[in-house]
Write a protein that holds these residues in place. Structure first.
Motif, PDB file in Angstrom:
ATOM      1  N   MET A  85       7.984   8.730  -6.830  1.00  0.00           N
ATOM      2  CA  MET A  85       6.928   8.137  -6.020  1.00  0.00           C
ATOM      3  C   MET A  85       7.426   6.859  -5.339  1.00  0.00           C
ATOM      4  SD  MET A  85       4.543   6.543  -9.088  1.00  0.00           S
ATOM      5  CE  MET A  85       3.201   6.182  -7.974  1.00  0.00           C
ATOM      6  N   ASP A  86       6.842   6.561  -4.181  1.00  0.00           N
ATOM      7  CA  ASP A  86       7.083   5.266  -3.563  1.00  0.00           C
ATOM      8  C   ASP A  86       6.479   4.201  -4.472  1.00  0.00           C
ATOM      9  OD1 ASP A  86       8.306   6.490  -1.458  1.00  0.00           O
ATOM     10  OD2 ASP A  86       6.578   6.382  -0.120  1.00  0.00           O
TER      11      ASP A  86
ATOM     12  N   LEU B 110       1.046  14.148  -4.096  1.00  0.00           N
ATOM     13  CA  LEU B 110       1.647  13.391  -3.001  1.00  0.00           C
ATOM     14  C   LEU B 110       2.435  14.272  -2.044  1.00  0.00           C
ATOM     15  CD1 LEU B 110       2.908  10.290  -5.031  1.00  0.00           C
ATOM     16  CD2 LEU B 110       0.883  10.426  -3.572  1.00  0.00           C
TER      17      LEU B 110
ATOM     18  N   ASP C   9      -3.139   5.136  -1.561  1.00  0.00           N
ATOM     19  CA  ASP C   9      -3.989   5.799  -0.569  1.00  0.00           C
ATOM     20  C   ASP C   9      -4.827   6.894  -1.229  1.00  0.00           C
ATOM     21  OD1 ASP C   9      -3.126   4.279   1.602  1.00  0.00           O
ATOM     22  OD2 ASP C   9      -1.526   5.682   2.135  1.00  0.00           O
ATOM     23  N   LEU C  10      -4.184   7.670  -2.106  1.00  0.00           N
ATOM     24  CA  LEU C  10      -4.913   8.718  -2.827  1.00  0.00           C
ATOM     25  C   LEU C  10      -6.014   8.132  -3.693  1.00  0.00           C
ATOM     26  CD1 LEU C  10      -2.387  11.391  -4.207  1.00  0.00           C
ATOM     27  CD2 LEU C  10      -4.208  11.706  -2.535  1.00  0.00           C
TER      28      LEU C  10
ATOM     29  N   GLN D 248       0.842  -1.192   0.000  1.00  0.00           N
ATOM     30  CA  GLN D 248       0.000   0.000   0.000  1.00  0.00           C
ATOM     31  C   GLN D 248       0.883   1.249   0.000  1.00  0.00           C
ATOM     32  OE1 GLN D 248      -3.207  -0.030  -0.360  1.00  0.00           O
ATOM     33  NE2 GLN D 248      -3.749   2.108   0.034  1.00  0.00           N
ATOM     34  N   THR D 249       0.908   1.954  -1.123  1.00  0.00           N
ATOM     35  CA  THR D 249       1.743   3.143  -1.266  1.00  0.00           C
ATOM     36  C   THR D 249       0.912   4.405  -1.052  1.00  0.00           C
ATOM     37  OG1 THR D 249       1.298   3.318  -3.633  1.00  0.00           O
ATOM     38  CG2 THR D 249       3.173   1.925  -2.944  1.00  0.00           C
ATOM     39  N   PRO D 250       1.558   5.551  -0.839  1.00  0.00           N
ATOM     40  CA  PRO D 250       0.799   6.803  -0.751  1.00  0.00           C
ATOM     41  C   PRO D 250      -0.049   7.071  -1.988  1.00  0.00           C
ATOM     42  CG  PRO D 250       3.009   7.126   0.104  1.00  0.00           C
ATOM     43  CD  PRO D 250       2.981   5.736  -0.481  1.00  0.00           C
TER      44      PRO D 250
ATOM     45  N   ARG E  39       5.254  15.865  -2.536  1.00  0.00           N
ATOM     46  CA  ARG E  39       6.678  15.538  -2.586  1.00  0.00           C
ATOM     47  C   ARG E  39       7.533  16.776  -2.832  1.00  0.00           C
ATOM     48  NH1 ARG E  39       6.166  11.188  -7.299  1.00  0.00           N
ATOM     49  NH2 ARG E  39       4.652  12.794  -7.919  1.00  0.00           N
TER      50      ARG E  39
END
Length: 472
Positions: free
Chosen positions: A250-251, A242, A46-47, A41-43, A244
Motif C-alpha cells: 500500500m501507499d 485498492l 480515500d477508501l 492522503q493515501t488511496p 493493486r
C-alpha cells in the motif's frame, strides 16, 4: 408504545437525520488537510473517507475498518471524522471509546482543539463544556463524550458511536478475560446507548480471531456489519480493495518504501504480519491443525509402502493469482511422510513443466492426485499420454470438513514433515495453523487431499475410494 416514548423516538430520529446547517469540507480527508496541511492522503484513506460518508448517511449503519498500524486510520476516524460529522450536523451526540481513558481523552481533546482552532468551520465549543472527556457545541445539542474501555455511559445517548482500538496490544488480545470485558462493554454499555438510526464504526488492527471484530462478525452478524479490510500487501488482485497488483504494498501515509515494508514484514514475523498488517489473525497454537502436532524426519525414510503426488492447481481464468502446489507423500505402516513440495504462482505452461520435473524427481510416485477443479482437468488432458497415474479427484464437502477429517493424523503424531530448516516447511506449518482464516489454503488443500487418499488406500495402486474424495 406510549405517546411520550414515541415522541422521544421521533425527536431522536429527527436530530440524527436533520440536514446539515453548515457548509464545510466535502470529505473527512478535506477537513483533515484543513486541520493539518501536512496530512498525507493515501488511496487507503480515500477508501476510508468514502466508507465513513456512506455510514453517516445510512440508518443503523455498522462499519468495521481494519488496516495496518501507523497509517493514519485512527486519526482519520477518531479525530477528523467526528469533527466533520459535527460540521454536517451540530446536533449529533457522539460517543468515542478506546481501550483506555487516557487514549479516549486524547482523541476527544484532538477533536475539540481542531474545532476551536478553526472557527471558519462554523461551529464553536460551548464555554461551559471544554473538558477533553466531555464537551458540547455552543447553541446545539451536539458534542462528544470520550470513554475508556469498561467505563459507563449511562445517561449519554449516542447518535454516532466510534470505537478506536478496544485492545491495547498482544497481551490484552491473548487474554480471554480482557476479550470478554471488551464484549461486555459493547453489549451492556455502548450498544445500549445508541439512539434510533445511530451508526457505529469500529477502527482497529487485528490481534486475535476472537477479538471484537471476530465477535461482532459472528455473534452480531445479523446487524449487517460491513468490513473494510485494507491489507498492507495485496494477496488477491481480484478482491483487493485498492485494486493493486499481486504482492504490491500500500501507499504509506508514513512514506514507507517497498524495501521498508519488506523489512517490517521480516521483523514482525508471520503471526504478527498476518494479524496486524494483513487483517486475518490466527491462534498462536493453530486452529484445526496445531503447530506442535507436526513431527519432523531427519533422514528420508528408506522403506516406502505407498508414494503419491498431490496437486492443487490454480483457478482457471486467473493470471498467476493463485499458488500451484505439488507435494510428494508416502505412507509407512501407520505414519505419513511429506517428502517434497513445489509451490509457485505459475501459468499453465509453467505448471505443466513443474509436474514433469516433480515426476522425474520422484518416479516411484506413480499415483498423481489432481483436484478436478481449476486447471486440473486441462493438466490431466495435456499429460495423460505422457505421465502415468494422473488421477482426477473430486472433493466432497467443504475445505474445513475435509481438513477436520484428517486432523487426527497429525494430532496423533503420525505425520512427519522434512527438517524444520527446510526453507518452505515453516510457511507450510504457518498456513495450516491459520487455516481456515489465512489468506491462502493451497498447501492445506494438497496435504488434506493426500492424507485422505493414503488413509483409505494404504497399499497398492489407487482405486475407487470412499470418504471425502472420489477417485475416478
Amino acid at each position: 408504545m406510549s405517546t411520550a416514548i414515541w415522541e422521544a423516538a421521533l425527536e431522536a430520529a429527527a436530530r440524527f437525520f436533520e440536514p446539515a446547517t453548515h457548509t464545510g469540507p466535502v470529505t473527512p480527508g478535506d477537513l483533515a488537510r484543513i486541520i493539518d496541511p501536512r496530512t498525507v492522503q493515501t488511496p487507503a484513506l480515500d477508501l476510508i473517507d468514502a466508507a465513513l460518508e456512506q455510514l453517516l448517511d445510512e440508518p443503523d449503519g455498522r462499519l468495521i475498518i481494519t488496516m495496518p498500524p501507523q497509517e493514519g486510520k485512527s486519526t482519520r476516524v477518531a479525530r477528523d471524522f467526528p469533527a466533520w460529522a459535527l460540521v454536517r450536523n451540530p446536533d449529533l451526540r457522539i460517543i468515542s471509546g478506546s481501550y483506555a481513558q487516557g487514549l479516549a481523552n486524547r482523541n476527544g481533546r484532538a477533536v475539540r482543539n481542531a474545532i476551536a482552532a478553526h472557527p471558519d468551520l462554523g461551529i464553536t465549543i460551548a464555554d461551559d463544556h471544554g473538558a477533553a472527556s466531555e464537551w458540547s457545541l455552543a447553541g446545539h445539542h451536539g458534542g462528544l463524550v470520550s470513554v475508556g474501555r469498561g467505563a459507563g455511559v449511562a445517561g449519554r445517548p449516542a447518535d454516532l458511536l466510534i470505537i478506536d482500538d478496544p485492545l491495547k496490544d498482544r497481551a490484552e488480545a491473548d487474554s480471554p478475560t480482557i476479550r470478554d470485558t471488551c464484549w461486555d462493554w459493547w453489549t451492556d454499555a455502548l450498544a445500549a446507548r445508541l439512539a434510533p438510526g445511530a451508526p457505529v464504526v469500529l477502527i482497529t488492527t487485528r490481534w486475535h480471531e476472537d477479538d471484537m471484530v471476530g465477535r461482532l462478525t459472528t455473534l452480531d452478524a445479523d446487524a449487517g456489519w460491513q468490513v473494510l479490510n485494507i491489507p498492507a500487501q495485496c494477496e488477491e488482485p481480484d478482491t483487493d480493495p485498492l485494486g493493486r497488483d499481486l504482492d504490491e504494498y500500500m501507499d504509506s501515509a508514513r512514506r514507507r518504501t517497498p524495501a521498508q515494508w519488506e523489512a517490517r514484514k521480516r521483523t514482525a514475523g508471520s503471526r504478527t504480519w498476518a494479524a496486524l498488517y494483513q487483517g486475518h489473525p490466527s491462534p498462536q497454537a493453530g486452529g484445526i491443525f496445531q503447530r506442535d502436532w507436526w513431527r519432523h524426519w531427519h533422514h528420508p525414510p528408506t522403506r516406502l509402502d505407498h508414494v503419491i503426488q498431490s496437486w492443487d492447481m490454480a483457478f482457471k481464468g486467473t493470471d498467476r493469482t493463485d499458488f500451484v502446489v505439488g507435494q510428494v507423500w508416502a505412507k509407512i505402516d501407520a505414519d505419513y511422510y511429506l517428502l517434497d513440495q513445489v509451490r509457485g504462482r505459475w501459468n499453465f505452461p509453467e505448471t505443466i513443466a513443474q509436474v514433469r520435473l516433480l515426476s522425474d524427481r520422484w518416479p516411484m510416485a506413480i499415483g498423481k492426485l489432481v483436484e478436478d477443479k481449476a486447471n486440473g482437468p486441462a493438466v490431466i488432458d495435456t499429460l495423460r499420454n505422457e505421465l502415468p497415474g494422473l488421477i482426477p479427484v473430486e472433493p466432497r464437502g467443504g475445505k474445513t470438513v475435509r481438513a477436520e477429517a484428517v486432523s487426527p493424523l497429525p494430532e496423533a503424531g503420525n505425520v512427519y514433515l522434512p527438517p524444520a530448516t527446510t526453507p518452505w516447511v515453516q510457511a507450510f506449518v504457518d498456513e495450516l495453523a491459520s487455516f481456515p482464516n489465512g489468506s491462502h489454503d493451497d498447501q492445506t488443500d494438497a496435504a488434506t487431499q493426500a492424507l485422505a487418499h493414503l488413509a483409505i488406500t494404504p497399499t497398492g495402486p489407487a482405486t475407487h475410494g470412499t470418504g471425502f474424495w472420489d477417485i475416478g
